[in-house]
Design an enzyme around this catalytic site. Structure first.
Site, PDB file in Angstrom:
ATOM      1  CB  THR A  31      51.073  41.615  40.795  1.00  0.00           C
ATOM      2  OG1 THR A  31      50.404  40.487  41.359  1.00  0.00           O
ATOM      3  CG2 THR A  31      52.576  41.399  40.858  1.00  0.00           C
ATOM      4  CG  ASP A  85      49.187  43.614  33.571  1.00  0.00           C
ATOM      5  OD1 ASP A  85      48.327  43.684  32.672  1.00  0.00           O
ATOM      6  OD2 ASP A  85      48.897  43.598  34.791  1.00  0.00           O
ATOM      7  CE  LYS A  98      47.598  40.666  31.609  1.00  0.00           C
ATOM      8  NZ  LYS A  98      47.437  40.898  33.057  1.00  0.00           N
ATOM      9  N   GLY A  99      43.023  38.662  32.982  1.00  0.00           N
ATOM     10  CA  GLY A  99      41.666  39.167  32.832  1.00  0.00           C
ATOM     11  C   GLY A  99      40.714  38.849  33.960  1.00  0.00           C
ATOM     12  CD  GLU A 107      45.124  43.432  32.077  1.00  0.00           C
ATOM     13  OE1 GLU A 107      44.712  42.330  31.682  1.00  0.00           O
ATOM     14  OE2 GLU A 107      45.326  43.690  33.274  1.00  0.00           O
TER      15      GLU A 107
HETATM   16  O1  DER Z   1      43.041  40.857  35.475  1.00  0.00           O
HETATM   17  C1  DER Z   1      44.215  40.928  35.097  1.00  0.00           C
HETATM   18  O2  DER Z   1      44.541  40.805  33.900  1.00  0.00           O
HETATM   19  C2  DER Z   1      45.291  41.014  36.145  1.00  0.00           C
HETATM   20  O3  DER Z   1      46.477  41.564  35.604  1.00  0.00           O
HETATM   21  C3  DER Z   1      45.570  39.605  36.623  1.00  0.00           C
HETATM   22  O4  DER Z   1      45.986  38.878  35.508  1.00  0.00           O
HETATM   23  C4  DER Z   1      46.582  39.554  37.756  1.00  0.00           C
HETATM   24  O5  DER Z   1      45.963  40.109  38.880  1.00  0.00           O
HETATM   25  P1  DER Z   1      46.688  40.013  40.313  1.00  0.00           P
HETATM   26  O6  DER Z   1      48.043  40.669  40.115  1.00  0.00           O
HETATM   27  O7  DER Z   1      45.779  40.821  41.204  1.00  0.00           O
HETATM   28  O8  DER Z   1      46.782  38.574  40.683  1.00  0.00           O
END
Ligand code: DER
Length: 259
Positions: A31, A85, A98-99, A107
């Site tokens: 995203t 994010d 997240k993560g 992040e």
């Molecule tokens: O790994 C992360 O922290 C990403 O920001 C995750 O939280 C969202 O990933 P996506 O936008 O690919 O779903």
């Protein structure tokens, strides 16, 4: 609309909040990728000027470099104007998981020092409570005696039916059921992997243990404190009380929630 189109819609909406001259935290994931692309597009069209990007992963660093976004770091910019994010889960209080992309430490460092933290998601990320998706809640840990740390994390959340799995490069986003379930019987502080497959290693040279819950964790602040008290833990993927704005793109349109 496909999930990726929804992600792009949310990302473009968030970039409308970026003004010329801002220092911008650049998120990681599919995203946030759209937001970074859009910032570069507006820079090249002259609609945005003098943006400085602070990337949250080597992956985003490479993407932003290739797009010609001027970059810097937290040493030069200890406070940011805005960060954009994605998230893996969002609860009704705008707490996040997240993560799952493995970038949670950088992040959290970047998004913890910005005046505005704008989270962009498609509606599939909304959950009733953190851990409610049944998918991974990542914890970044040091490689030394990772089984020992994984076991302690699992025991911390026995009440929530927790299973701890070391993330392997095969299951690198914590989504598949791959990974190594910490054998709770014997522990030798070897960093090897009995069941084959190599540990996923973060940008910071650490491992990730993914926690899976079958019941509500309960008090998230207490859970966060308990995790961070474990000496082998670096950081976890619960971003509590950090988001200032959440932009949710769904088939019925875009909703914006402010803290
Ligand atoms: O790994 C992360 O922290 C990403 O920001 C995750 O939280 C969202 O990933 P996506 O936008 O690919 O779903």
């Amino acid at each position: 609309l496909t999930q990726d189109e929804l992600k792009r819609i949310a990302a473009y909406k968030a970039v409308e909040m970026v003004e010329s001259g801002m220092v911008v935290g650049l998120g990681t994931g599919s995203t946030a990728k759209h937001a970074v692309d859009r910032i570069a597009e507006l820079l090249h069209k002259g609609k945005l000027k003098k943006i400085i990007g602070i990337p949250t992963s080597t992956k985003t660093h490479k993407q932003a470099l290739s797009l010609g976004i001027p970059l810097s770091d937290l040493d030069s910019h200890p406070v940011l104007d805005i960060a954009i994010d994605g998230a893996d889960e969002i609860d009704p209080n705008l707490n996040l998981v997240k993560g799952r992309g493995g970038s949670l430490l950088r992040e959290k460092m970047v998004e913890g020092v910005c005046k505005k933290f704008v989270v962009i998601v498609d509606e599939s990320k909304l959950v009733k409570y953190i851990g409610g998706s049944g998918l991974a809640m990542p914890v970044e840990i040091v490689p030394f005696c990772w089984k020992f740390t994984a076991k302690r994390l699992q025991e911390l959340f026995e009440h929530a039916g927790c299973v701890a799995k070391l993330r392997t490069s095969a299951s690198s986003n914590g989504m598949e059921n791959g990974g190594y379930v910490a054998k709770l019987s014997t522990f030798a502080c070897s960093n090897g992997m009995e069941n084959g497959g190599l540990p996923f290693v973060t940008d910071n040279g650490n491992y990730v243990v993914d926690l899976y819950f079958t019941r509500d964790i309960g008090d998230l602040k207490a859970a966060s404190d308990a995790i961070l008290r474990l000496a082998g833990v670096v950081e976890h993927g619960m971003f509590l009380d950090m988001a200032t704005t959440v932009i949710v793109a769904g088939d019925r349109g875009v909703t914006i929630k402010n803290k």
